[in-house]
Design an enzyme around this catalytic site. Sequence first.
Site, mmCIF file in Angstrom:
data_model
loop_
_atom_site.group_PDB
_atom_site.id
_atom_site.type_symbol
_atom_site.label_atom_id
_atom_site.label_comp_id
_atom_site.label_asym_id
_atom_site.label_seq_id
_atom_site.Cartn_x
_atom_site.Cartn_y
_atom_site.Cartn_z
ATOM 1 N N ASP A 21 0.827 -1.294 -0.063
ATOM 2 C CA ASP A 21 -0.020 -0.037 -0.020
ATOM 3 C C ASP A 21 0.911 1.247 -0.219
ATOM 4 O O ASP A 21 1.982 1.158 0.347
ATOM 5 C CB ASP A 21 -0.988 0.051 1.286
ATOM 6 C CG ASP A 21 -1.747 -1.239 1.212
ATOM 7 O OD1 ASP A 21 -2.258 -1.527 0.218
ATOM 8 O OD2 ASP A 21 -2.294 -1.510 2.495
HETATM 9 N N1 URA Z 1 -1.322 -6.255 3.711
HETATM 10 C C1 URA Z 1 -1.778 -4.993 3.961
HETATM 11 O O1 URA Z 1 -3.112 -4.633 4.448
HETATM 12 N N2 URA Z 1 -1.158 -3.809 3.087
HETATM 13 C C2 URA Z 1 0.178 -4.073 2.673
HETATM 14 O O2 URA Z 1 0.563 -3.055 2.082
HETATM 15 C C3 URA Z 1 0.664 -5.232 2.475
HETATM 16 C C4 URA Z 1 -0.028 -6.312 3.478
#
Ligand code: URA
Length: 231
Positions: free
Chosen positions: A101
């Site tokens: 993310d």
């Molecule tokens: N899980 C998440 O919620 N976000 C990420 O960036 C990676 C794994």
Amino acid sequence: MRLDKFLSQYTDHSRSLVQQAIKSGRVLVDGVTAKKGDQKIAGHEIITLDGTHIEAFQTRYLMLHKPLGYVCANSDSEHPVVVDLIRLPRWQELQIVGRLDLDTTGLVLLTDDGQWNHRITSPRSECPKTYRVTTANPITSETAALFAAGVQLHGEKMPTRPAQLELISSHEARLQIHEGKYHQVKRMFAAAGNLVVGLHRESIGDIQLDPALAPGEYRALTADEIKSVVP
Ligand code: URA
């Protein structure tokens, strides 16, 4: 080399998509429609997929320390993207191996070897990923039990695979998961009534984020790191 292996290595098509393309007559070898994936190629042929010439190149395998605020994509209209950080020729051809993310930091792998990418990211792959998680509320021991048993996330058919949670402090833990559903870590903690406020990926399989890399820096993987991702 086999034709199907060549195509899955030098395109972002998985082996099964390559087979479909061959079956439907979309692959030509020196102008002749290929019939079988196991056709042997010597390396000098002109191979096209949907009319695009597919060329062999030296495959690259990189680890990047993703900084905050970067999108794991090859382009984005709003935010900088991780490939902007890569100063290499043909950087646009690098595939991002799984996504983090915008507000997650840590280990991102990039490659132009589609098959290697698929081994890590295929839904059937159980390649472990380890995250350091910081939460808004204290992490309870029930959370570890819940994650070990598997969590039913909203909108998913199956519960998550058993995941290992190691408490570091009241609001910090290391979580190892064996799949990569959309926003998986945040959704798992939300299902446990908590909120993730910091997320950092430390490892993928046996590949650890190199502590010498500052956010935004990258390096080539070693031969052992590349080999550690087994079919
Ligand atoms: N899980 C998440 O919620 N976000 C990420 O960036 C990676 C794994």
